[in-house]
Scaffold this motif. Sequence first.
Motif, PDB file in Angstrom:
ATOM      1  N   ASP A 412     -44.170 -29.881  -8.253  1.00 38.78           N
ATOM      2  CA  ASP A 412     -43.434 -28.690  -8.678  1.00 38.78           C
ATOM      3  C   ASP A 412     -43.448 -28.548 -10.200  1.00 38.78           C
ATOM      4  O   ASP A 412     -43.655 -27.453 -10.738  1.00 38.78           O
ATOM      5  CB  ASP A 412     -41.983 -28.761  -8.193  1.00 38.78           C
ATOM      6  N   LEU A 413     -43.215 -29.654 -10.907  1.00 44.47           N
ATOM      7  CA  LEU A 413     -43.230 -29.606 -12.368  1.00 44.47           C
ATOM      8  C   LEU A 413     -44.614 -29.245 -12.897  1.00 44.47           C
ATOM      9  O   LEU A 413     -44.750 -28.470 -13.851  1.00 44.47           O
ATOM     10  CB  LEU A 413     -42.788 -30.950 -12.947  1.00 44.47           C
ATOM     11  N   THR A 414     -45.637 -29.803 -12.274  1.00 43.12           N
ATOM     12  CA  THR A 414     -47.008 -29.494 -12.687  1.00 43.12           C
ATOM     13  C   THR A 414     -47.309 -28.011 -12.512  1.00 43.12           C
ATOM     14  O   THR A 414     -47.892 -27.372 -13.393  1.00 43.12           O
ATOM     15  CB  THR A 414     -48.006 -30.338 -11.880  1.00 43.12           C
ATOM     16  N   ALA A 415     -46.912 -27.457 -11.370  1.00 40.82           N
ATOM     17  CA  ALA A 415     -47.163 -26.036 -11.118  1.00 40.82           C
ATOM     18  C   ALA A 415     -46.459 -25.166 -12.150  1.00 40.82           C
ATOM     19  O   ALA A 415     -47.016 -24.165 -12.618  1.00 40.82           O
ATOM     20  CB  ALA A 415     -46.701 -25.672  -9.708  1.00 40.82           C
ATOM     21  N   GLY A 416     -45.241 -25.546 -12.514  1.00 40.27           N
ATOM     22  CA  GLY A 416     -44.542 -24.787 -13.541  1.00 40.27           C
ATOM     23  C   GLY A 416     -45.257 -24.844 -14.875  1.00 40.27           C
ATOM     24  O   GLY A 416     -45.343 -23.835 -15.596  1.00 40.27           O
ATOM     25  N   TYR A 417     -45.793 -26.021 -15.220  1.00 44.89           N
ATOM     26  CA  TYR A 417     -46.541 -26.170 -16.467  1.00 44.89           C
ATOM     27  C   TYR A 417     -47.804 -25.306 -16.437  1.00 44.89           C
ATOM     28  O   TYR A 417     -48.147 -24.649 -17.431  1.00 44.89           O
ATOM     29  CB  TYR A 417     -46.908 -27.629 -16.688  1.00 44.89           C
ATOM     30  N   VAL A 418     -48.498 -25.320 -15.317  1.00 46.24           N
ATOM     31  CA  VAL A 418     -49.723 -24.521 -15.192  1.00 46.24           C
ATOM     32  C   VAL A 418     -49.413 -23.049 -15.438  1.00 46.24           C
ATOM     33  O   VAL A 418     -50.142 -22.355 -16.172  1.00 46.24           O
ATOM     34  CB  VAL A 418     -50.364 -24.726 -13.805  1.00 46.24           C
ATOM     35  N   LEU A 483     -43.110 -31.465 -19.346  1.00 46.19           N
ATOM     36  CA  LEU A 483     -43.853 -30.372 -18.726  1.00 46.19           C
ATOM     37  C   LEU A 483     -43.129 -29.033 -18.759  1.00 46.19           C
ATOM     38  O   LEU A 483     -43.775 -27.987 -18.781  1.00 46.19           O
ATOM     39  CB  LEU A 483     -44.175 -30.727 -17.270  1.00 46.19           C
ATOM     40  N   ARG A 484     -41.830 -29.048 -18.769  1.00 50.14           N
ATOM     41  CA  ARG A 484     -41.102 -27.779 -18.692  1.00 50.14           C
ATOM     42  C   ARG A 484     -40.714 -27.244 -20.064  1.00 50.14           C
ATOM     43  O   ARG A 484     -40.679 -26.028 -20.269  1.00 50.14           O
ATOM     44  CB  ARG A 484     -39.864 -27.947 -17.823  1.00 50.14           C
ATOM     45  N   TRP A 485     -40.415 -28.132 -21.022  1.00 50.06           N
ATOM     46  CA  TRP A 485     -39.846 -27.664 -22.277  1.00 50.06           C
ATOM     47  C   TRP A 485     -40.616 -28.090 -23.524  1.00 50.06           C
ATOM     48  O   TRP A 485     -40.268 -27.699 -24.629  1.00 50.06           O
ATOM     49  CB  TRP A 485     -38.392 -28.149 -22.393  1.00 50.06           C
ATOM     50  N   SER A 486     -41.653 -28.881 -23.375  1.00 47.95           N
ATOM     51  CA  SER A 486     -42.388 -29.300 -24.571  1.00 47.95           C
ATOM     52  C   SER A 486     -43.307 -28.176 -25.060  1.00 47.95           C
ATOM     53  O   SER A 486     -43.593 -27.221 -24.328  1.00 47.95           O
ATOM     54  CB  SER A 486     -43.225 -30.537 -24.251  1.00 47.95           C
TER      55      SER A 486
END
Length: 514
Positions: A412-418, A483-486
Amino acid sequence: MPQAQTASAAIKNHSVHTPDSDLLIVGAGLSGIGAARHLQLQSPHTRWTMVEARARLGGTWDFFRYPGVRSDSDMHTLGYAFKPWTERKAIADGPSILRYIQSTADETGITSQIQFGRKVLKADWSTSQSLWRVTLSLTNGAIAKVTTRFLYLCSGYYSYTQAHQPAFEGQGTFQGTWVHPQFWPQELDYSGKKVVVIGSGATAATLVPAMAAKALHVTMLQRSPTYMVSRPAEDALALQLQRFLPAGLAHHLTRWKNIVLGMYFFRLARRYPDKVKSHLIDLTRQQLGTDFDTAKHFTPRYNPWDQRVCLLPDGDLFREVRAGRASVVTDTIVCITPTGIELASGKHLAADIIVSATGLQLNALGDIAFSVDDQAYSPAQAMAYKGMMLSDLPNVFMAMGYTNASWTLKADLTAGYVCRLLKHMERHGYTQAVPRRDPLAKAQAYFDFSSGYVQRAASVLPVQGDRAPWRVHQNYLADMLSLRWSRLDDGVMQFTGHAKAGLAERSVARSEPD
């Protein structure tokens, strides 16, 4: 020629290389369906395509068909953040998980967009054209070629065609039925049969209680013990929250409760391994009684979470051992005989069926042959960037889960980063994103895990580094920050293709019919 006409001509000339899709998702399992849904929600203008080698969606949860197949993670974290898990059992069986994935794909229109029976064989990157040329094999034997700007690998990390099968002396002489769980024969009838399951991991711990319900007796034959922990199949707090709160809020609270507890116990195990080990063995002793040889059969030689801890819903394996329908033998195999297994202790285990639950065979990048500008690319020579891209491999993402928590948390985190990255690139007119390897980052094993299936794959897996952003965190909060905020433009990720014409080109391409 006026300036506007010149720009228009340039766009038209470049449109020869307009790709078939912006992004190609490889794999229609738990990760692939989740990735597609995140794109729908967060990056709706991205033209994506999904290909699946098999004839059905579901990935692991459709592929594995052995008795009792289930998750060893709770469904409030293995499930998607955007779709509440509402069934009673938190430790769910495979068919229930498959229905969950199927309903997600059906409800969102994803199912109709999956191209089944298409296996990716090769992917060749062209820097000059900023696209991937992808070669696929079709079920009818034909070869197809497509182009895409980005590849999103959601095909997992194990081979569907090969499992790990040690060579046992005398195996060919066995007169009964030999089975590997990965290729379970659906017609197999084990009612009233003597079954020996070789292995002590999650698959063996699942098979033994499931088969004991019908078999004459099931023996789990292990070379060395694994930590096994009983946990209620139903999450009482989650069920209470579902009664009084909206489904989404109840799911969110339960998910965070389980994330925090999981991180807490993992940290506790790493900080106080001896105390945690003693506690786990005491819990096992409480399940099996003081007369059972817990020291021999359920006391591993390694520390907790050096390998994955096996989860037993409602202590099902312990229950079958107490009832005498199953037993545990800790020994080494000398050879296979026509009627069973001869052990180093001199004991002979009689068997009508031998199940070789000896593990998976890991692969890298879905066994796809990659090249960059006609140069073969080896993932074993690469370093992982944030655990979801590889050094010097442009425009490729990979969904990889945790070893100490649910797979979907990281997916899920990866998809958000993508989605963040795609929007960033579109906003600035970038066409390429590639993390360049830091020569100062020291290489370390990708997985900090002593499990056999991980150690066997060390030569094909990429490595991680000793510093950010090359560290592969096994920590949800650390990955959330990363992944979400960097910052996307962090000095390691290199973007190219900056041009205002690039944005115009995308607008022209979107106006054209597929």
